[in-house]
Enzyme design. Structure first.
Site, short mmCIF file in Angstrom:
data_model
loop_
_atom_site.label_atom_id
_atom_site.label_comp_id
_atom_site.label_asym_id
_atom_site.label_seq_id
_atom_site.Cartn_x
_atom_site.Cartn_y
_atom_site.Cartn_z
N ALA A 682 43.99 35.39 32.39
CA ALA A 682 43.07 36.21 31.87
C ALA A 682 43.78 37.79 31.74
O ALA A 682 42.75 38.50 31.22
CB ALA A 682 41.85 36.29 32.61
N HIS A 683 44.85 37.95 32.14
CA HIS A 683 45.48 39.24 31.96
C HIS A 683 46.73 39.22 30.94
O HIS A 683 47.68 38.47 31.35
CB HIS A 683 45.91 39.63 33.22
CG HIS A 683 44.77 39.88 34.07
ND1 HIS A 683 45.04 40.00 35.57
CD2 HIS A 683 43.32 40.06 34.14
CE1 HIS A 683 43.69 39.89 36.08
NE2 HIS A 683 42.89 40.30 35.24
N GLN A 684 46.78 39.99 29.77
CA GLN A 684 48.06 39.70 29.16
C GLN A 684 48.60 41.26 28.85
O GLN A 684 47.89 42.19 28.53
CB GLN A 684 47.48 39.00 27.68
CG GLN A 684 47.17 37.46 27.72
CD GLN A 684 45.62 37.89 27.74
OE1 GLN A 684 44.86 38.58 27.14
NE2 GLN A 684 45.21 36.80 28.54
#
Length: 750
Positions: A682-684
């Protein structure tokens, strides 16, 4: 034109089919017979014994076990979801289409299914749709374990994903799904925050309500200088700064620049929703608020990626965690990466400013079911657990903020920074996608020519009747469309720096689950209720007490997402798992990844999991299971494809240790192992990373492109390396610093 004000749920976020013109998946009737037969085998009718009494819950449970995945319109809706892969992952759609076609023939079925399709009676070979249900189930089990011909396993994974996600996330026009009662799920129906006027209305242009003729009027009314170019069929618009994206980076940059007196235009490809628009329905909300409708896999299928795609970006749908950049990470960025910003008082001040503006609080008055379990499990085995600050009030007990905060309590950029920007004259265009950055060649140092960014070409998205392109001419251009979209925009515009799109970090996660029956444990609530992340357990590097190597937290998993992750070992097993959904607590282990991937074109994401990261995830997964057991789970397990699990009541310590020793982080569906798993992100971050030299990164320490003057990047892609915790505060603080420098340089130009 403006949307009429209403306190009703937004039409795009309601259940039911909005189009009655049939389906657009393009599959033939013979292919649909096959996909219906697959859906039936995945989710077969399994009637309960008749001795059950006839309470409403029992009736719902009986209907659930009797239901079949082949019932109309479920197969067609699953096929529609498959069609989502066509834009970013067309090979997947082609693969499934070909396999469905082959299975519609007898010889093709023999080729892919072996002897299980044979019969003693004429015509001796069954087509897939004619094979008895029990044998079809056995075929799917074989496909799940297939090690040689991996495409068959991928077809299994994709059809399972769309079948179950659709089945459990769909809703009718009344926002109801008949199987939710059986699994203990209820949609959030708390009273919404109703606003007489939408906070961004004064600066908002929603292209889905515009035409070519009305758009020029709307732009002019917002104080923009607009000319029409009939020859190129475009409108030319002038401003000081154009920002592509409205999330944690773009929203902050817009506020800082507008507050400094500059005319700002924000382009957002998603739509604008406010608190009373939200429905809390998983299917429609994921479809509208997330990139690719929430179904965005890496090219090899091992990573499922969640990214926001609405006004406010991820800040509108994230899980509220507000964690300041760890000191050790700041030291690494300033010393190892030689970027002084991160050791400066300006950055510390920016974090303070960000936390104030988005209303960060350290308190939580009532923890959710999953966070209670995390906290109590840690306490029982001596693991330290810490509170997590959130950008909402201490009383915020909302488990559906991942579908937009219906109470308006959570403070995303759409209700904070963008409000500030619009209050200072900024204009926001929604449903408007940047296609290309414009460049001119100007004299640089030493008599050389250097590219200068002069703005952006954009177009309205498919919902709009606007046919003209928009050429926005600006003094500075800021790409803030996130780590997955900024690199493709820069590369497709002609930039050549090899670092663009590389070094993509994803904070890969693995999930563990524990079942806590209501009558056997003392935890109140259900897994979909309450604040999503309010507690955290950190596992540190051996040589450090300040750098979390692994963090363990609780996720938000609606029934559709949960069912898509659940291992399928049989049709009956998946039904038995789903009736336990509401009281199944999930914890995830997240690593600060050493490995990285790349994204050079839209939706084309590749990622390599480093050996160190795999070992860290394994450590985290085992710790998460240990926490669940300590908290009193009657059964725990992983999401490995073989359904790995163990009963915990009265378990011996030696048996638990033996089970934990068997927990391994295996490869994805494309690996040649019999068992596999799917990772989530969910984190890029870091795909256009900030660097001291052009050889090491895509932008300099001010966020400006090494190749093109006047082009800045202001999102998570500029971070030098993975943060290791939720990056929202880090991204907003970095954006604040970059935008402040841009504002200063514009002031000097003027």
């Amino acid at each position: 034109m403006e949307r009429e004000e209403s306190c009703e749920t937004h039409p795009l976020l309601k259940g039911g089919r909005r189009k009655e013109k049939g389906y657009s998946h393009g599959l033939s009737s013979s292919q649909m017979h096959v996909i219906a037969a697959i859906c039936e085998a995945l989710f077969p009718s399994q009637p309960l014994d008749s001795q059950n009494n006839q309470s409403s819950v029992d009736k719902a449970l009986s209907a659930f076990y009797t239901a079949s995945g082949s019932q109309a319109p479920l197969p067609d809706e699953a096929a529609e979801l498959l069609f989502k892969f066509n834009r970013s992952f067309p090979e997947a759609l082609s693969l499934v289409s070909w396999v469905l076609l082959i299975l519609s023939f007898r010889l093709g079925t023999l080729l892919l299914c072996g002897t299980l399709c044979l019969d003693w009676r004429w015509p001796f070979i069954h087509k897939f749709s004619e094979i008895p249900l029990e044998k079809r189930e056995e075929i799917l089990k074989r496909w799940s374990r297939e090690k040689c011909w991996i495409p068959l396993r991928l077809v299994f994974v994709l059809t399972k994903l769309v079948c179950f996600y659709n089945l459990f996330s769909r809703a009718d026009v009344n926002g109801h799904n008949p199987i939710w009662k059986a699994i203990g799920y209820q949609v959030d129906t708390r009273e919404k925050l109703t606003q007489k006027k939408r906070p961004l209305q004064e600066g908002l242009i929603e292209t889905m309500y515009e035409t070519d003729s009305t758009l020029i009027q709307s732009l002019t009314e917002k104080g923009l200088e607009v000319t029409e170019d009939l020859e190129q069929n475009m409108y030319k618009i002038k401003c000081d700064a154009v920002i592509v994206g409205s999330g944690c980076g773009g929203g902050v940059a817009a506020a800082v620049l507008a507050n400094s007196g500059h005319k700002v235009i924000i382009l957002e490809k998603g739509e604008y929703f406010v608190s009373h628009d939200y429905s809390s329905l998983e299917g429609p909300s994921m479809n509208e608020l997330y990139e690719s409708g929430g179904i965005l896999p890496s090219l090899d299928g091992k990573m499922m990626i969640l990214a926001g795609s609405t006004l406010g970006g991820x800040s509108a749908i994230n899980w509220s965690a507000c964690i300041r950049t760890p000191d050790s990470v700041l030291r690494e960025w300033s010393e190892k990466h030689k970027i002084p910003l991160f050791a400066s008082p300006d950055y510390q001040s920016a974090m303070d400013t960000v936390c104030r503006r988005i209303g960060v609080t350290e308190n939580c008055n009532k923890e959710s079911f999953q966070n209670q379990i995390l906290r109590q499990g840690c306490a029982k085995i001596g693991f330290k657990v810490e509170p997590v600050a959130i950008n909402s009030s201490a009383d915020h007990y909302c488990g559906s903020c991942c579908y937009g905060c219906r109470t308006g309590d959570k403070k995303g950029t759409e209700s904070t920074w963008l409000v500030d920007a619009v209050g200072n004259g900024a204009v926001i265009l929604t449903g408007c996608k940047a296609e290309k950055l414009n460049f001119t060649l100007k004299d640089g140092d030493n008599g050389t020519k250097r590219k200068t960014c002069s703005g952006v070409i954009a177009s309205a998205t498919w919902r709009s009747k606007v046919t003209k392109k928009l050429q926005i001419e600006s003094k500075v251009t800021i790409s803030a469309c996130g780590s997955l979209s900024t690199p493709p925009l820069m590369i497709s515009s002609g930039l050549k720096n090899p670092n663009i799109g590389k070094n993509l970090h994803l904070h890969p996660c693995q999930f563990a689950w524990g079942y806590f029956p209501e009558d056997m444990t003392n935890f109140s609530g259900n897994n979909y209720e309450g604040g999503i992340i309010t507690s955290i357990h950190k596992v540190f590097e051996e040589d450090s007490t300040s750098t979390p190597r692994i963090i363990i937290e609780a996720p938000a998993l609606g029934p559709g997402s949960f069912s898509a992750l659940v291992p399928w070992v049989s049709g009956l097993d998946v039904k038995e798992r789903m009736v336990k959904y509401a009281r199944t607590a999930n914890l995830f282990a997240l690593v600060r990844d050493h490995g990285s991937g790349e994204v050079k074109a839209e939706g084309r994401i590749s990622y390599k999991l480093d050996k160190i990261d795999r070992e860290s995830l394994q450590t985290g997964l085992r710790k998460a299971l240990r926490i669940l057991v300590a908290a009193g789970a009657v059964e725990v397990g992983t999401y490995r494809s073989d359904g790995q699990r163990i009963k915990c009541r009265g378990i011996k310590e030696s048996d638990l240790e033996e089970f934990l020793d068997s927990v391994r982080v295996v490869g994805g569906p494309s690996s040649r192992n019999e068992v596999w798993t799917v990772f989530t992100s969910a984190h890029q971050m870091t795909s256009c990373r900030m660097s001291a030299t052009e050889e090491e990164g895509a932008v300099d320490e001010n966020g400006e492109s090494w190749e093109a003057k006047g082009l800045y990047v202001c999102d998570g892609s500029v971070l030098p390396s993975a943060v290791g915790v939720n990056p929202m505060i880090t991204i907003q603080s970095t954006a604040y610093c970059i935008a402040s420098n841009i504002a200063e340089s514009l002031k000097k130009q003027n």
